[in-house]
Every structure is written in C-alpha cells, then in structure tokens.
Design an enzyme around this catalytic site. Structure first.
Site, PDB file in Angstrom:
ATOM      1  N   GLU A  72       4.207  10.152  -6.228  1.00  0.00           N
ATOM      2  CA  GLU A  72       3.562   9.055  -6.952  1.00  0.00           C
ATOM      3  C   GLU A  72       2.199   9.526  -7.465  1.00  0.00           C
ATOM      4  O   GLU A  72       1.313   9.833  -6.669  1.00  0.00           O
ATOM      5  CB  GLU A  72       3.371   7.867  -6.009  1.00  0.00           C
ATOM      6  CG  GLU A  72       2.693   6.703  -6.683  1.00  0.00           C
ATOM      7  CD  GLU A  72       2.500   5.508  -5.771  1.00  0.00           C
ATOM      8  OE1 GLU A  72       2.147   5.704  -4.590  1.00  0.00           O
ATOM      9  OE2 GLU A  72       2.696   4.387  -6.251  1.00  0.00           O
ATOM     10  N   GLU A 120       5.567  -3.349   0.818  1.00  0.00           N
ATOM     11  CA  GLU A 120       5.642  -3.078  -0.625  1.00  0.00           C
ATOM     12  C   GLU A 120       4.921  -1.771  -0.857  1.00  0.00           C
ATOM     13  O   GLU A 120       3.691  -1.728  -0.799  1.00  0.00           O
ATOM     14  CB  GLU A 120       4.953  -4.210  -1.409  1.00  0.00           C
ATOM     15  CG  GLU A 120       5.598  -5.570  -1.253  1.00  0.00           C
ATOM     16  CD  GLU A 120       6.901  -5.692  -2.027  1.00  0.00           C
ATOM     17  OE1 GLU A 120       7.161  -4.871  -2.925  1.00  0.00           O
ATOM     18  OE2 GLU A 120       7.669  -6.616  -1.710  1.00  0.00           O
ATOM     19  N   LEU A 121       5.679  -0.702  -1.105  1.00  0.00           N
ATOM     20  CA  LEU A 121       5.064   0.628  -1.091  1.00  0.00           C
ATOM     21  C   LEU A 121       5.066   1.269  -2.480  1.00  0.00           C
ATOM     22  O   LEU A 121       5.167   0.573  -3.484  1.00  0.00           O
ATOM     23  CB  LEU A 121       5.773   1.493  -0.050  1.00  0.00           C
ATOM     24  CG  LEU A 121       5.921   0.823   1.333  1.00  0.00           C
ATOM     25  CD1 LEU A 121       6.681   1.703   2.303  1.00  0.00           C
ATOM     26  CD2 LEU A 121       4.573   0.428   1.917  1.00  0.00           C
ATOM     27  N   GLY A 133       0.835  -1.202   0.000  1.00  0.00           N
ATOM     28  CA  GLY A 133       0.000   0.000   0.000  1.00  0.00           C
ATOM     29  C   GLY A 133       0.864   1.244   0.000  1.00  0.00           C
ATOM     30  O   GLY A 133       1.990   1.232  -0.493  1.00  0.00           O
ATOM     31  N   SER A 134       0.327   2.306   0.576  1.00  0.00           N
ATOM     32  CA  SER A 134       0.998   3.604   0.487  1.00  0.00           C
ATOM     33  C   SER A 134       2.156   3.724   1.475  1.00  0.00           C
ATOM     34  O   SER A 134       2.214   2.999   2.479  1.00  0.00           O
ATOM     35  CB  SER A 134      -0.025   4.705   0.766  1.00  0.00           C
ATOM     36  OG  SER A 134      -0.532   4.529   2.070  1.00  0.00           O
ATOM     37  N   CYS A 181       1.844   0.158  -9.047  1.00  0.00           N
ATOM     38  CA  CYS A 181       2.975   0.711  -8.285  1.00  0.00           C
ATOM     39  C   CYS A 181       4.214   0.905  -9.140  1.00  0.00           C
ATOM     40  O   CYS A 181       5.045   1.741  -8.838  1.00  0.00           O
ATOM     41  CB  CYS A 181       3.270  -0.181  -7.088  1.00  0.00           C
ATOM     42  SG  CYS A 181       3.330  -1.895  -7.544  1.00  0.00           S
TER      43      CYS A 181
HETATM   44  P1  NAD Z   1      -3.421   2.388   1.340  1.00  0.00           P
HETATM   45  O1  NAD Z   1      -2.085   2.463   1.991  1.00  0.00           O
HETATM   46  O2  NAD Z   1      -4.342   3.522   1.503  1.00  0.00           O
HETATM   47  O3  NAD Z   1      -4.216   1.104   1.872  1.00  0.00           O
HETATM   48  C1  NAD Z   1      -3.666  -0.182   1.807  1.00  0.00           C
HETATM   49  C2  NAD Z   1      -4.280  -1.036   2.899  1.00  0.00           C
HETATM   50  O4  NAD Z   1      -3.887  -0.522   4.181  1.00  0.00           O
HETATM   51  C3  NAD Z   1      -5.797  -1.061   2.902  1.00  0.00           C
HETATM   52  O5  NAD Z   1      -6.249  -2.358   3.196  1.00  0.00           O
HETATM   53  C4  NAD Z   1      -6.149  -0.104   4.032  1.00  0.00           C
HETATM   54  O6  NAD Z   1      -7.400  -0.354   4.632  1.00  0.00           O
HETATM   55  C5  NAD Z   1      -5.022  -0.398   5.005  1.00  0.00           C
HETATM   56  N1  NAD Z   1      -4.781   0.659   5.987  1.00  0.00           N
HETATM   57  C6  NAD Z   1      -5.025   1.990   5.868  1.00  0.00           C
HETATM   58  N2  NAD Z   1      -4.681   2.632   7.000  1.00  0.00           N
HETATM   59  C7  NAD Z   1      -4.214   1.692   7.854  1.00  0.00           C
HETATM   60  C8  NAD Z   1      -3.702   1.738   9.177  1.00  0.00           C
HETATM   61  N3  NAD Z   1      -3.610   2.877   9.863  1.00  0.00           N
HETATM   62  N4  NAD Z   1      -3.289   0.592   9.750  1.00  0.00           N
HETATM   63  C9  NAD Z   1      -3.361  -0.580   9.076  1.00  0.00           C
HETATM   64  N5  NAD Z   1      -3.862  -0.693   7.831  1.00  0.00           N
HETATM   65  C10 NAD Z   1      -4.273   0.437   7.214  1.00  0.00           C
HETATM   66  O7  NAD Z   1      -3.137   2.073  -0.205  1.00  0.00           O
HETATM   67  P2  NAD Z   1      -4.160   1.972  -1.430  1.00  0.00           P
HETATM   68  O8  NAD Z   1      -4.648   3.338  -1.746  1.00  0.00           O
HETATM   69  O9  NAD Z   1      -5.138   0.879  -1.206  1.00  0.00           O
HETATM   70  O10 NAD Z   1      -3.157   1.465  -2.579  1.00  0.00           O
HETATM   71  C11 NAD Z   1      -2.352   2.328  -3.301  1.00  0.00           C
HETATM   72  C12 NAD Z   1      -0.913   2.311  -2.829  1.00  0.00           C
HETATM   73  O11 NAD Z   1      -0.406   0.990  -2.834  1.00  0.00           O
HETATM   74  C13 NAD Z   1      -0.006   3.083  -3.776  1.00  0.00           C
HETATM   75  O12 NAD Z   1       0.875   3.883  -3.016  1.00  0.00           O
HETATM   76  C14 NAD Z   1       0.766   1.997  -4.508  1.00  0.00           C
HETATM   77  O13 NAD Z   1       2.019   2.352  -4.988  1.00  0.00           O
HETATM   78  C15 NAD Z   1       0.887   0.954  -3.449  1.00  0.00           C
HETATM   79  N6  NAD Z   1       1.158  -0.344  -4.076  1.00  0.00           N
HETATM   80  C16 NAD Z   1       2.412  -0.883  -3.964  1.00  0.00           C
HETATM   81  C17 NAD Z   1       2.695  -2.102  -4.583  1.00  0.00           C
HETATM   82  C18 NAD Z   1       4.047  -2.744  -4.468  1.00  0.00           C
HETATM   83  O14 NAD Z   1       4.139  -3.928  -4.739  1.00  0.00           O
HETATM   84  N7  NAD Z   1       5.079  -2.039  -4.084  1.00  0.00           N
HETATM   85  C19 NAD Z   1       1.701  -2.752  -5.315  1.00  0.00           C
HETATM   86  C20 NAD Z   1       0.447  -2.155  -5.411  1.00  0.00           C
HETATM   87  C21 NAD Z   1       0.182  -0.954  -4.780  1.00  0.00           C
END
Ligand code: NAD
Length: 474
Positions: free
Chosen positions: A378, A250-251, A230-231, A284
């Site tokens: 990003e 994985e960000l 995620g982010s 990503c």
């Molecule tokens: P996000 O970080 O908003 O959410 C990801 C997950 O984290 C969700 O399930 C969300 O509910 C959870 N989350 C949110 N706040 C949390 C907290 N405080 N504690 C625990 N969990 C929490 O990301 P998104 O908007 O769903 O996805 C987009 C991001 O993911 C982009 O930055 C992208 O680059 C990244 N991404 C990275 C890869 C990689 O392999 N490096 C692959 C795909 C996406």
C-alpha cells in the site's frame, strides 16, 4: 504578539480532564505548533472504560433520544462546517474543499445513523416442530455494551463518524481514541455530541498514542467491541490482543481499477486522477494500480499525465491547490524511496518523482512489475501505475494478485464485462462505471483478505455493534 496554543483535555463523562502530559499537534503545511492534546494515563483509560460501562448499564438512552441527539449533532456540524473544515486543513493538511466535503459527508452519517436507530427491528417466527407450532420465537437487537473506537489520520472526522454514530444509534457507549496526528477534530465532534444532548457517560474521549493508550484500550476487558480503522500491522495486533471479543477491522489496500476497451480515455483518466491523487493519495481505496486495455492504453496514459500535471502542489489553504502535504515528512520520504526503487527496477516515471518536505508530486508510473512495492504494497501517497492488458481475464488476474481486497473499479459500459469482473474480483466491493475510490456513507463497506473484517456503513455497522438475542415463548 504571542499566540496561545490551545490544548485539548480528555473528556471523561463530560468532565474535562487535564493530565499534564501534552502531545504536540503540528500544522501539517506550516510545520508550526497548532495545538496540544492531553495524553491519557493507564488509570485514565481504565476510568473512562468503567464510566462508559456504568453509563451504558444505568443511564437510559432510548431510541427517541438517540434519534434526537444524532440528528441535532448533524445539524450542528453542518452549521459549523467552515470552522470544522479549517481544523482539518491545519491538523491533517487537507485542501479546503476536500475538508468541507468531509464535514458534510460526516454529518450525513449522523443523519443516516439516526434513521437506522428507528429500524432496529427483530423478526418473529413460529417454530415448525410438531407440538411447538403454536409457540412464538422472536429476536431482539441489543447493544453490545462498550465500543472502543480507534481511528486513523486520513479522514479524521469521517472515520470517527463511521464508528461513533452507529455505535450510539445501537445504544452503545463509546470510548474513542483518535489518531495522535489529528486529535482536535475528534475532540470537537465529542463537544458537539455533548451539546446535542448526549448523556455524557456515553462518550469518552482519550487523547494519546497507539503504543500506550491504544494498547491499554485493547488490553482492557471492559470494552466489548473494537471498531478499528488503520494499518494492517495494528489491525493484526488488535485481533491478537482481544481474544474472543468482537472486532471490526478496516485496513489497507493497493486498490486497482480496470479501464476497459470501450471507456472514453479522457473521462477515464480524469476519474482515475481524482481517485489516485485526492487527499495526496492517503485514501484506503485510492487508485494505486490501473489496468488499461491495450487498444486505448497510449491515449489513456497521455490523458492521465496531463491530468496529473494540472494539479498544483502546495498550500492547502489556497483555492487552486490540488494536492497538499502528506501527513508527515517521514511518510513523504518513504513514498519517494518507493518511487525511486521502482524507477531503478525499470519503471518509467512520466510525472512527479519529486519531493520537497512533506510534499510529493503526483507520480504516474508505467512499466512496473509485481515485485515493486508501488505495486504489491500500500503506497498511501500520490502514486499510480498504469499497465496494459489484452483480455479481461488477464486484467482480473492482475487485480486479484494482491494480499489486499478492499474495493476495485471497472470503467466500462459493457454489461458482460462488468458482470464478469464484479463476480470474479476478490474485494469487498466493485464499482462499475467508476474507480475503486468511491464511497458513500450508507453503502456496506469493508474488505476481504488483508483489508479487514466486518462491514461499515450505518446499517451494517449497527448490525455488527448489536447482539441478536433470541426469545422463545413456550
Ligand atoms: P495506524 O494503524 O498507524 O493508526 C491507526 C490508529 O491506531 C491510530 O489511532 C493509532 O494511534 C492506533 N494505534 C497504533 N498502534 C496501536 C496499538 N498497538 N494498539 C492500539 N492502537 C494503536 O494507521 P494510520 O497511519 O493512522 O492510517 C493509515 C492506515 O489506515 C492505512 O493503512 C489505510 O489504508 C488505513 N485506512 C483504512 C480505511 C478503511 O476503511 N479500510 C480507511 C482509512 C484508512
């Protein structure tokens, strides 16, 4: 005629738990209500983690059984590919062919994880110390215990597969919390694993939001390892909250691709267009920055503009659609603001620069500068910038001028240029002859700098999700 909206409960040791707290899931193209997911309470989270711990410690799940379950799950996924793809078209707004590809790609991760489960080998060595050289030392790979998997919306099946399959292959139990915008496909995957014979306690499914369910998960010491995609913001929060417990993060990224002087401008533009605009740029490793040798810059830019103009923006269910909606209108508004900010700062928008609802038209920018968000942050939308360079050193410096370091690409057949770029670019991976947006399941994958910690790909994820134990026989 009224249609019933399905709702998806929690799965705690295979039991369907309705919580009464429903979160809506919209169809991302029509905006209509598509499903409800039950939001877990703090007690549900704690119970799920305890159940996972109990199962992992007491219920046998040996390698032959892991192999069988993972292979069977892959087979069921392939046999239900259409149905699974349609769910992602609805809840993620993916165009159908990309959603179908994601199903098969995810099934392969299960197959590869099954195969890797049979290769959980240790090493044996003697001790090179006088008096001990006849003794033996060996290593075992043991499960870490309970893996907490927290996943994003953009590949709602594939990125769940990249966590659940290796975690199970390594003998761990999993507590899964998928993205709240795309929870249905993850639920279906859990059902498939149970159907494939997974001992129920080994997989707990928790619907809900990050700020509540996610936070309760990261606070619970019952989870031994966190596998997060995620982010950067949430990745940092998880690292901060989990102390000495292990994490894989994985960000994000603002990935770059170099188009060197010997590249064919038309072929390079086709590859970059695909890499920049698939999944509406919500990838990503999406191609966000392109550095093109000055001798082919004009031809490349003209070709990229034609490629972008070919893409039809619209309904992900229509076969001729090239770009569906972004995940939410709010995100589309943000992306459009970043484009406008760049244009006000002197960038030229050759295509796109247009938004309607959650749709953003594929946008090719030139004349950008490093202080613009479309360059240094990003974008996670269908936006790409093109900048000329004169020497390879200069191009590599551009690529490295980033807080991120996930993956980069270089389009060239020049061996020296490829070798130099691969050595000097600071990313987790460099793709030679392709763009940054290349990933197949088995390869080691992950970032440096703000792009994260750890490597995925079944073999590497299993290594991370198992403990190396040393046994010395004196
Ligand atoms: P996000 O970080 O908003 O959410 C990801 C997950 O984290 C969700 O399930 C969300 O509910 C959870 N989350 C949110 N706040 C949390 C907290 N405080 N504690 C625990 N969990 C929490 O990301 P998104 O908007 O769903 O996805 C987009 C991001 O993911 C982009 O930055 C992208 O680059 C990244 N991404 C990275 C890869 C990689 O392999 N490096 C692959 C795909 C996406």
């Amino acid at each position: 005629m009224t249609t019933t909206i399905p709702d998806y409960p929690l799965l705690i040791s295979g039991e369907k738990v309705s919580t009464g707290q429903l979160l809506p899931v919209q169809d991302k193209f029509t905006g209509e209500l598509y499903a409800h997911v039950h939001q877990a309470s703090k007690e549900d989270v704690s119970r799920a983690i305890q159940e996972a711990k109990r199962a992992q410690a007491t219920v046998p799940f040996g390698i032959p059984q892991r192999y069988e379950v993972l292979m069977k799950a892959a087979q069921i996924m392939r046999s239900r590919a259409e149905e699974l793809a349609d769910i992602m078209v609805a809840e993620a707004g993916k165009i159908k062919r990309e959603a179908l590809f994601e199903v098969y790609w995810s099934a392969d991760i299960f197959t590869e994880s099954a195969e890797e489960s049979r290769r959980l080998h240790g090493e044996t060595f003697s001790l090179p110390v006088p008096g001990l050289d006849q003794k033996t030392c060996y290593t075992l790979r043991q499960p870490v215990g309970v893996v907490g998997a927290i996943t994003p919306f953009n590949f709602p099946l594939n990125l769940v597969a990249h966590k659940v399959a290796p975690a199970l292959a390594g003998g761990n139990a999993v507590v899964l919390k998928p993205a709240e915008k795309t929870p249905v496909i993850a639920y279906k995957l859990c059902e498939i694993l149970l159907e494939a014979g997974l001992p129920a306690g080994y997989l707990q499914y928790l619907g809900g939001e990050g700020a509540t369910v996610g936070e309760w998960m990261i606070a619970d010491p019952g989870i031994d390892y966190y596998s997060f995609t995620g982010s950067v913001k949430v990745g940092k929060r998880i690292k901060e909250a989990t102390g000495l417990r292990r994490v894989s993060l994985e960000l994000g990224s603002n990935s770059a691709t170099i188009v060197h002087s010997d590249a064919d401008p038309a072929a390079a533009a086709a590859a970059c267009s695909q890499g920049a605009f698939s999944n509406a740029g919500q990838v990503c490793i999406s191609v966000q920055r392109i550095y093109v040798h000055e001798t082919i810059y004009d031809r490349f830019l003209a070709e990229l503009i034609s490629q972008a103009e070919l893409l039809k923006v619209g309904d992900p269910r229509q076969e001729d659609t090239g770009i569906g909606p972004m995940i939410a209108e709010k995100e589309a508004i943000r992306v459009q603001e970043w484009i406008e900010e760049a244009v006000q700062g002197g960038a030229v928008a050759h295509t796109g620069n247009k938004r309607e609802g959650a749709h953003v038209w594929p946008t090719v920018l030139s004349n950008v500068s490093p202080e613009m968000k479309v360059v240094n942050s990003e974008v996670f939308g269908p936006v790409v910038s093109v900048t000329p360079y004169s020497t390879l050193d200069e191009a590599i410096d551009h690529v490295n001028r980033s807080d991120y370091g996930l993956q980069a690409g270089i389009l060239t057949n020049d061996l020296q240029a490829a070798m130099q770029a691969s050595r000097r670019i600071r990313t987790g991976g460099v793709i030679v002859g392709g763009t940054s947006a290349f990933r197949i399941g088995c390869m080691p994958y992950g970032g440096v700098k703000n792009s994260g910690i750890g490597r995925e790909g079944p073999r590497y994820a299993i290594e991370e999700m198992t403990d190396l134990k040393t046994v010395v026989l004196l």
